[in-house]
Design a protein around this motif. Structure first.
Motif, PDB file in Angstrom:
ATOM      1  N   ILE A 149       0.837  -1.196   0.000  1.00  0.00           N
ATOM      2  CA  ILE A 149       0.000   0.000   0.000  1.00  0.00           C
ATOM      3  C   ILE A 149       0.880   1.258   0.000  1.00  0.00           C
ATOM      4  CG2 ILE A 149      -1.649   1.342   1.370  1.00  0.00           C
ATOM      5  CD1 ILE A 149      -2.855  -1.364   2.254  1.00  0.00           C
ATOM      6  N   LEU A 150       1.944   1.256   0.807  1.00  0.00           N
ATOM      7  CA  LEU A 150       2.855   2.406   0.855  1.00  0.00           C
ATOM      8  C   LEU A 150       3.535   2.624  -0.489  1.00  0.00           C
ATOM      9  CD1 LEU A 150       4.491   1.979   4.374  1.00  0.00           C
ATOM     10  CD2 LEU A 150       2.839   3.695   3.661  1.00  0.00           C
ATOM     11  N   VAL A 151       3.950   1.551  -1.158  1.00  0.00           N
ATOM     12  CA  VAL A 151       4.573   1.668  -2.475  1.00  0.00           C
ATOM     13  C   VAL A 151       3.576   2.244  -3.471  1.00  0.00           C
ATOM     14  CG1 VAL A 151       5.512   0.353  -4.415  1.00  0.00           C
ATOM     15  CG2 VAL A 151       6.308  -0.103  -2.092  1.00  0.00           C
ATOM     16  N   ALA A 152       2.342   1.807  -3.422  1.00  0.00           N
ATOM     17  CA  ALA A 152       1.311   2.307  -4.336  1.00  0.00           C
ATOM     18  C   ALA A 152       1.055   3.792  -4.105  1.00  0.00           C
ATOM     19  CB  ALA A 152       0.024   1.509  -4.163  1.00  0.00           C
ATOM     20  N   ILE A 153       1.033   4.217  -2.868  1.00  0.00           N
ATOM     21  CA  ILE A 153       0.804   5.633  -2.558  1.00  0.00           C
ATOM     22  C   ILE A 153       1.966   6.473  -3.074  1.00  0.00           C
ATOM     23  CG2 ILE A 153       0.655   7.320  -0.681  1.00  0.00           C
ATOM     24  CD1 ILE A 153      -0.944   5.200   0.889  1.00  0.00           C
ATOM     25  N   LEU A 154       3.191   6.034  -2.802  1.00  0.00           N
ATOM     26  CA  LEU A 154       4.357   6.780  -3.253  1.00  0.00           C
ATOM     27  C   LEU A 154       4.458   6.809  -4.770  1.00  0.00           C
ATOM     28  CD1 LEU A 154       7.010   5.681  -0.614  1.00  0.00           C
ATOM     29  CD2 LEU A 154       5.873   7.879  -0.795  1.00  0.00           C
ATOM     30  N   ALA A 155       4.103   5.737  -5.434  1.00  0.00           N
ATOM     31  CA  ALA A 155       4.168   5.678  -6.888  1.00  0.00           C
ATOM     32  C   ALA A 155       3.156   6.613  -7.531  1.00  0.00           C
ATOM     33  CB  ALA A 155       3.937   4.249  -7.367  1.00  0.00           C
ATOM     34  N   SER A 156       2.078   6.916  -6.848  1.00  0.00           N
ATOM     35  CA  SER A 156       1.065   7.804  -7.416  1.00  0.00           C
ATOM     36  C   SER A 156       1.461   9.279  -7.314  1.00  0.00           C
ATOM     37  CB  SER A 156      -0.281   7.570  -6.733  1.00  0.00           C
ATOM     38  OG  SER A 156      -0.223   7.996  -5.385  1.00  0.00           O
ATOM     39  N   CYS A 157       2.527   9.573  -6.608  1.00  0.00           N
ATOM     40  CA  CYS A 157       2.988  10.953  -6.442  1.00  0.00           C
ATOM     41  C   CYS A 157       3.978  11.291  -7.552  1.00  0.00           C
ATOM     42  CB  CYS A 157       3.653  11.145  -5.083  1.00  0.00           C
ATOM     43  SG  CYS A 157       2.569  10.859  -3.688  1.00  0.00           S
ATOM     44  N   THR A 158       3.485  11.546  -8.734  1.00  0.00           N
ATOM     45  CA  THR A 158       4.368  11.813  -9.866  1.00  0.00           C
ATOM     46  C   THR A 158       4.325  13.255 -10.328  1.00  0.00           C
ATOM     47  OG1 THR A 158       2.642  11.171 -11.416  1.00  0.00           O
ATOM     48  CG2 THR A 158       4.191   9.441 -10.706  1.00  0.00           C
ATOM     49  N   GLU A 159       3.522  14.085  -9.704  1.00  0.00           N
ATOM     50  CA  GLU A 159       3.409  15.469 -10.128  1.00  0.00           C
ATOM     51  C   GLU A 159       4.711  16.209  -9.812  1.00  0.00           C
ATOM     52  OE1 GLU A 159       0.831  19.401  -8.992  1.00  0.00           O
ATOM     53  OE2 GLU A 159      -0.096  17.447  -8.729  1.00  0.00           O
ATOM     54  N   GLU A 160       5.249  16.921 -10.801  1.00  0.00           N
ATOM     55  CA  GLU A 160       6.462  17.693 -10.602  1.00  0.00           C
ATOM     56  C   GLU A 160       6.119  19.046 -10.008  1.00  0.00           C
ATOM     57  OE1 GLU A 160       9.216  17.952 -13.785  1.00  0.00           O
ATOM     58  OE2 GLU A 160       8.794  15.921 -14.451  1.00  0.00           O
ATOM     59  N   TYR A 161       6.996  19.538  -9.187  1.00  0.00           N
ATOM     60  CA  TYR A 161       6.797  20.827  -8.543  1.00  0.00           C
ATOM     61  C   TYR A 161       7.671  21.850  -9.256  1.00  0.00           C
ATOM     62  CZ  TYR A 161       6.456  24.364  -4.919  1.00  0.00           C
ATOM     63  OH  TYR A 161       6.218  25.526  -4.225  1.00  0.00           O
ATOM     64  N   SER A 162       7.086  22.897  -9.746  1.00  0.00           N
ATOM     65  CA  SER A 162       7.812  23.943 -10.446  1.00  0.00           C
ATOM     66  C   SER A 162       7.770  25.214  -9.604  1.00  0.00           C
ATOM     67  CB  SER A 162       7.186  24.196 -11.815  1.00  0.00           C
ATOM     68  OG  SER A 162       7.752  25.360 -12.376  1.00  0.00           O
ATOM     69  N   LEU A 163       8.946  25.755  -9.332  1.00  0.00           N
ATOM     70  CA  LEU A 163       9.007  26.990  -8.553  1.00  0.00           C
ATOM     71  C   LEU A 163       8.330  28.140  -9.291  1.00  0.00           C
ATOM     72  CD1 LEU A 163      12.669  26.829  -7.221  1.00  0.00           C
ATOM     73  CD2 LEU A 163      10.585  26.387  -5.946  1.00  0.00           C
ATOM     74  N   GLU A 164       8.620  28.237 -10.602  1.00  0.00           N
ATOM     75  CA  GLU A 164       8.069  29.347 -11.372  1.00  0.00           C
ATOM     76  C   GLU A 164       6.543  29.281 -11.466  1.00  0.00           C
ATOM     77  OE1 GLU A 164      10.632  28.310 -14.371  1.00  0.00           O
ATOM     78  OE2 GLU A 164      12.278  29.428 -13.476  1.00  0.00           O
ATOM     79  N   ASP A 165       5.988  28.066 -11.563  1.00  0.00           N
ATOM     80  CA  ASP A 165       4.531  27.924 -11.606  1.00  0.00           C
ATOM     81  C   ASP A 165       3.884  28.389 -10.306  1.00  0.00           C
ATOM     82  OD1 ASP A 165       4.704  26.949 -14.138  1.00  0.00           O
ATOM     83  OD2 ASP A 165       4.452  24.840 -13.563  1.00  0.00           O
ATOM     84  N   ASN A 166       4.658  28.437  -9.249  1.00  0.00           N
ATOM     85  CA  ASN A 166       4.142  28.850  -7.951  1.00  0.00           C
ATOM     86  C   ASN A 166       4.574  30.273  -7.585  1.00  0.00           C
ATOM     87  OD1 ASN A 166       2.681  26.443  -6.784  1.00  0.00           O
ATOM     88  ND2 ASN A 166       4.597  25.514  -7.466  1.00  0.00           N
ATOM     89  N   GLY A 167       5.034  31.029  -8.587  1.00  0.00           N
ATOM     90  CA  GLY A 167       5.383  32.429  -8.369  1.00  0.00           C
ATOM     91  C   GLY A 167       6.701  32.657  -7.670  1.00  0.00           C
ATOM     92  N   ILE A 168       7.565  31.656  -7.656  1.00  0.00           N
ATOM     93  CA  ILE A 168       8.866  31.787  -6.996  1.00  0.00           C
ATOM     94  C   ILE A 168       9.939  31.838  -8.074  1.00  0.00           C
ATOM     95  CG2 ILE A 168      10.514  30.720  -5.430  1.00  0.00           C
ATOM     96  CD1 ILE A 168       8.101  29.282  -4.131  1.00  0.00           C
ATOM     97  N   THR A 169      10.784  32.850  -8.007  1.00  0.00           N
ATOM     98  CA  THR A 169      11.892  32.925  -8.957  1.00  0.00           C
ATOM     99  C   THR A 169      13.193  32.700  -8.191  1.00  0.00           C
ATOM    100  OG1 THR A 169      12.051  35.317  -8.693  1.00  0.00           O
ATOM    101  CG2 THR A 169      10.711  34.513 -10.518  1.00  0.00           C
ATOM    102  N   VAL A 170      14.083  31.998  -8.823  1.00  0.00           N
ATOM    103  CA  VAL A 170      15.370  31.693  -8.221  1.00  0.00           C
ATOM    104  C   VAL A 170      16.453  32.277  -9.110  1.00  0.00           C
ATOM    105  CG1 VAL A 170      16.935  29.859  -7.505  1.00  0.00           C
ATOM    106  CG2 VAL A 170      14.479  29.567  -7.228  1.00  0.00           C
ATOM    107  N   GLU A 171      17.345  33.048  -8.500  1.00  0.00           N
ATOM    108  CA  GLU A 171      18.433  33.652  -9.244  1.00  0.00           C
ATOM    109  C   GLU A 171      19.738  32.989  -8.825  1.00  0.00           C
ATOM    110  OE1 GLU A 171      20.612  37.955  -9.347  1.00  0.00           O
ATOM    111  OE2 GLU A 171      18.437  37.935  -9.165  1.00  0.00           O
TER     112      GLU A 171
END
Length: 174
Positions: free
Chosen positions: A10-32
């Motif tokens: 069950i834990l493997v299945a839950i972790l495997a379903s977390c495939t969404e990538e997190y983008s800083l720019e999509d969340n209004g954060i800019t990194v210089e």
């Protein structure tokens, strides 16, 4: 027994379903990206170095030069001498002259997991001159630096912070 088999699945299945990538720019954060620089190392997040207090018979004083942002190749750092102490009489540095010298910070060949920057030491050998001449001072100033890609800023983030180290030498002949 069946619960212990199903729980890891069950834990493997839950972790495997977390495939969404997190983008800083999509969340209004800019990194210089910070520009690379070389500077004398200071304790913690310090922005200045206290003068090194020592005496003529103390042996060697090591001044650590670092490149906190790392470098894709070796970094050559040129430095100059100033102050009231006389090169060759009060102190020497291997490979240097009375005007100054250079130190090479070697590029790390291993992954740096401890978070410490690449660095090298300027080893100042103090000399006993046998003359009563009072307190003397050595100022070591980082002048310029470069690697295979070109020039690198000198001083913390390219400012005068941590660009000069001072060594105060007490006279033992008094």
């Amino acid at each position: 027994m069946k619960k212990t088999i199903y729980l890891p699945l069950i834990l493997v299945a839950i972790l495997a379903s977390c495939t969404e990538e997190y983008s800083l720019e999509d969340n209004g954060i800019t990194v210089e990206e910070l520009p690379g620089y070389v500077a004398f190392s200071a304790p913690g997040t310090g922005i200045s170095i206290n003068p090194v207090e020592t005496s003529e018979d103390a042996g060697t004083v090591s001044l650590n030069v670092e490149i906190p942002t790392s470098s894709p190749s070796d970094v050559t750092v040129n430095y100059s001498f100033g102050g009231s102490a006389v090169y060759g009489v009060d102190y020497t540095v291997e490979g240097a002259s009375n005007a100054g010298g250079q130190v090479v910070i070697l590029k790390s060949t291993e992954i740096n997991l401890d978070g410490l920057p690449d660095n090298a030491d300027i080893d100042v050998q103090l000399l006993t001159d046998g003359v009563v001449d009072g307190l003397k001072t050595i100022e070591v100033t980082l002048v310029d630096a470069s690697n295979s890609e070109g020039d690198i800023a000198v001083g913390r983030a390219g400012t005068d912070l941590l660009k000069t180290a001072v060594i105060n030498i007490a006279d033992i002949d008094e």
